[in-house]
Design an enzyme around this catalytic site. Structure first.
Site, short mmCIF file in Angstrom:
data_model
loop_
_atom_site.label_atom_id
_atom_site.label_comp_id
_atom_site.label_asym_id
_atom_site.label_seq_id
_atom_site.Cartn_x
_atom_site.Cartn_y
_atom_site.Cartn_z
CG ASP A 89 0.08 -0.04 2.54
OD1 ASP A 89 0.70 -0.92 2.55
OD2 ASP A 89 -0.63 0.45 3.47
CE1 TYR B 37 2.54 -0.25 12.48
CE2 TYR B 37 0.94 0.98 10.65
CZ TYR B 37 1.53 -0.13 11.27
OH TYR B 37 1.75 -1.24 10.17
CE LYS C 274 1.81 -3.97 9.27
NZ LYS C 274 1.97 -3.00 7.94
#
Length: 272
Positions: free
Chosen positions: A33, A153, A184
């Site tokens: 991506d 994140y 993730k």
């Protein structure tokens, strides 16, 4: 798969079996991506070539924006799972940490996706908007039986260390609380602290590959340590698609993730 026993949606389970190995119950995902955030990087200028190489290397899925389907679909070679990324933001934006939703779950279904993903920068000035998106999209995914991967994140003004175990644990738990099926996030750099991240997150965690490492051994050791600490796979982009032997490094990762191979053994898969 035992780790998905809490998921009762049959559609989700069927799709999850396409992107997770049934024997190891782990996954190797190759994100592509980066063209949206960083432009046409080396390694993904021709997505068909890269998709073919990682598929031949044994990867379970590729991840990218909807353009990946149009420009990366091969129509030949080994089958590989498809994850459509729903978030976008660019490195040249006034606020690079802000991610907006650019497609729908329904569009991903039309494109043949096995899962969707979105990106949340925990601690960014616009993080509350990304939390809202995650919560609402998780409901839509439930309605359609679509697995949801949340890229969580720690990034923002108050984040001094993106691998700080406490903030990584908070980010992972946040994603699970808001409805993600798979998280993730960053590997903390240490198996003991990452074990605590895993313990605190009810959803399976796939580690991010991170910035390009100096050596293959360093990268593969990180993967090995993360799997032993309870990680359920790896999602690595640049360390794979910018490698001289894309197929080989993918195969090496798969040896560790799915077969628990030692790093020295896995390195033999790399031919260049």
């Amino acid at each position: 798969m035992k780790m998905f026993d809490n998921i009762k949606n049959v559609g989700k389970l069927i799709r999850l079996e396409r992107i997770f190995d049934k024997k190891s119950e782990k996954t190797v995902i190759i994100p592509m991506d980066h063209g949206v955030s960083s432009g046409p990087l080396d390694g993904i200028k021709d997505m068909r070539i890269t998709t073919n190489a990682v598929a031949d290397g044994g990867a379970n899925a590729v991840l990218g924006h909807k353009g990946l389907v149009r420009h990366g679909h091969r129509g030949y070679g080994r089958d590989i799972g498809l994850i459509i990324h729903m978030s976008a933001g660019t490195s040249i934006s006034p606020d690079p940490n802000k991610k907006v939703i650019v497609t729908t779950v329904e569009d991903a279904i039309r494109l043949g996706a096995d899962a969707v993903s979105l990106h949340v920068n925990v601690g960014a000035e616009s993080d509350f908007e990304m939390y809202r998106d995650l919560g609402l999209i998780s409901e839509t995914c439930e309605q359609w039986g679509m697995p949801l991967i949340a890229m969580m994140y720690p990034r923002g003004p108050k984040i001094k260390d993106e691998k700080d175990p406490e903030v990584v644990a908070h980010a992972a738990r946040l994603g699970a609380e808001l409805g993600a099926d798979i998280i993730k996030t960053n590997y903390t750099g240490d198996p003991d602290t990452f074990k605590e991240v895993v313990k605190g997150c009810p959803a399976p965690i796939v580690i991010a590959g991170g910035p390009k490492t100096n050596t293959d051994e360093e990268f593969l050791q990180m993967v090995k340590d993360a799997m032993h600490a309870g990680g359920k796979g790896v999602a690595s982009g640049r360390n794979v698609f910018q490698h001289k032997d894309v197929k080989g490094i993918t195969s090496a990762i798969c040896k560790i993730v799915h077969e628990d191979a030692e790093v020295k053994e896995a390195l033999k898969e790399i031919k260049i």
